[in-house]
Scaffold this motif. Structure first.
Motif, short mmCIF file in Angstrom:
data_model
loop_
_atom_site.label_atom_id
_atom_site.label_comp_id
_atom_site.label_asym_id
_atom_site.label_seq_id
_atom_site.Cartn_x
_atom_site.Cartn_y
_atom_site.Cartn_z
N GLN A 197 0.72 -1.21 0.31
CA GLN A 197 0.15 -0.14 0.33
C GLN A 197 0.92 1.39 0.56
OE1 GLN A 197 -2.36 -1.05 4.06
NE2 GLN A 197 -4.02 -1.02 2.22
N ARG A 204 1.82 7.50 -6.45
CA ARG A 204 1.23 8.61 -7.27
C ARG A 204 1.50 9.74 -6.85
NH1 ARG A 204 -4.75 7.07 -7.53
NH2 ARG A 204 -5.37 5.06 -7.36
N GLN A 267 2.00 4.82 -17.45
CA GLN A 267 1.70 6.13 -16.18
C GLN A 267 2.08 7.24 -15.99
OE1 GLN A 267 1.99 3.50 -12.87
NE2 GLN A 267 -0.68 2.98 -12.97
N THR A 286 -3.34 13.18 -8.33
CA THR A 286 -3.79 11.32 -8.71
C THR A 286 -3.65 10.89 -7.68
OG1 THR A 286 -1.23 11.55 -7.33
CG2 THR A 286 -1.31 12.07 -9.88
N GLU A 288 -6.76 11.37 -6.19
CA GLU A 288 -8.05 11.27 -6.42
C GLU A 288 -8.71 10.03 -7.50
OE1 GLU A 288 -10.28 15.00 -5.89
OE2 GLU A 288 -9.57 14.96 -3.44
N VAL A 289 -8.15 10.15 -8.09
CA VAL A 289 -8.52 9.03 -9.43
C VAL A 289 -8.68 7.75 -9.03
CG1 VAL A 289 -7.68 11.26 -11.26
CG2 VAL A 289 -6.19 9.12 -10.67
N LYS A 290 -9.36 6.87 -9.64
CA LYS A 290 -9.68 5.15 -9.72
C LYS A 290 -8.22 4.87 -10.14
CE LYS A 290 -13.49 5.56 -8.19
NZ LYS A 290 -14.99 4.90 -8.54
N THR A 291 -8.15 4.93 -11.81
CA THR A 291 -7.10 4.85 -12.69
C THR A 291 -6.12 5.82 -12.48
OG1 THR A 291 -8.48 3.51 -14.09
CG2 THR A 291 -6.84 3.81 -14.45
N LEU A 292 -4.75 5.34 -12.55
CA LEU A 292 -3.08 6.53 -13.15
C LEU A 292 -2.96 6.04 -14.22
CD1 LEU A 292 -1.59 4.85 -9.22
CD2 LEU A 292 -2.94 7.68 -10.52
#
Length: 292
Positions: A197, A204, A267, A286, A288-292
């Motif tokens: 994690q 990010r 990415q 970066t 707050e986006v689900k997909t990077l």
């Protein structure tokens, strides 16, 4: 890249004749664009174990001896072309970020760029050539051994002055994150996370710095028309070459996504393009986006 004749920054500290010192990082997290890239070639060029450099990046213990021999070299002149180039790029980042911060009612305290050879002391411990360019939040300084640019060309076949400017702009992007309090929030969150994690959070952070480098390029080009044909492509080539997946494939033949700390090639390209096309800091969120 058009840069000659533009303002040069005075916020440059040249330590290349100091001789450096050994040791590993301690007492702070340094953030670098080239750390993993250099880890893969450090054992060949500098006799440094790649696992040691990767351990430094993740905050792990250092098993290397307490001293490293820097390559024998003559310190370049303080006013050579490459030194003037980095001074000019730094000045350009100062002008852009001063304007952006002012537009938001804030003051931009510019970072100092430290030029060194071999090793140097920082607020994050002893910085070494093998760790690549990095930003130390403890002293708000960007550190670079200019031999990194030779490695970019020799190992990754990435050349061009704008690609080199992207390296500096990325580290300045970390300084912007530090000023905005993002870095502290990430470091605090990572302490409560598993290793996988925390690595994902680091990705990010790094991709946002890529995007902020693009924001700089957008505004610098608008103000001073610095971009020439092929410049953006050169920066994208640099981003592609140092993607975690590309580096792992090159080194071990397969990828381990949970170990990524900087992002894949795709990415890194995407987020730099996001910044350079929009020119807006808000487009670089970066987190707050689900997909990077």
């Amino acid at each position: 890249m058009k840069w000659e004749g533009n303002r040069e920054s005075d916020n440059v500290e040249d330590r290349r004749s100091d001789g450096g010192g050994g040791g590993g990082f301690g007492g702070g997290r340094s953030i670098g664009l080239g750390t993993i890239a250099i880890a893969l070639v450090a054992s060949y060029f500098f006799g440094v174990s790649p696992s040691t450099v990767l351990s430094l990046l993740s905050g792990g213990p250092v098993s290397q001896p307490q001293s490293q021999q820097a390559p024998n070299r003559t310190a370049p002149a303080a006013e050579d072309r490459q030194t003037k180039f980095v001074r000019t790029v730094l000045a350009d980042t100062e002008d852009v970020w001063t304007q952006i911060f002012r537009a938001n009612g804030k003051t931009y305290p510019a970072p100092t760029l430290v030029l060194f050879s071999g090793a140097t002391q920082t607020a994050c411990g002893t910085g070494q050539t093998a760790s690549g360019p990095f930003y130390c939040p403890g002293d708000r300084k960007v550190y670079i051994d200019l031999s990194f640019y030779q490695l970019m060309q020799q190992r990754f076949h990435v050349s061009g002055e704008f690609a080199q400017a992207y390296v500096i702009a990325h580290e300045v992007g970390h300084h912007v994150q530090n000023l905005m309090g993002i870095m502290d929030k990430v470091n605090s969150a990572e302490r409560q996370m598993s290793k996988a994690q925390a690595n994902a959070m680091s990705v990010r952070l790094e991709l946002q710095a890529d995007c902020l480098a693009g924001v700089w390029a957008f505004h610098a080009n608008q103000a001073r028309s610095i971009l020439e044909q092929g410049d953006v492509e050169g920066a994208l080539n640099a981003a592609t070459a140092i993607g975690d997946d590309a580096l792992q494939k090159q080194e071990q033949g397969y990828v381990v996504p949970d170990s990524f700390t900087h992002g894949t090639s795709a990415q890194r390209v995407r987020w730099f393009k996001q910044g350079v096309s929009s020119g807006e800091v808000k487009s670089c969120n970066t987190f707050e986006v689900k997909t990077l």
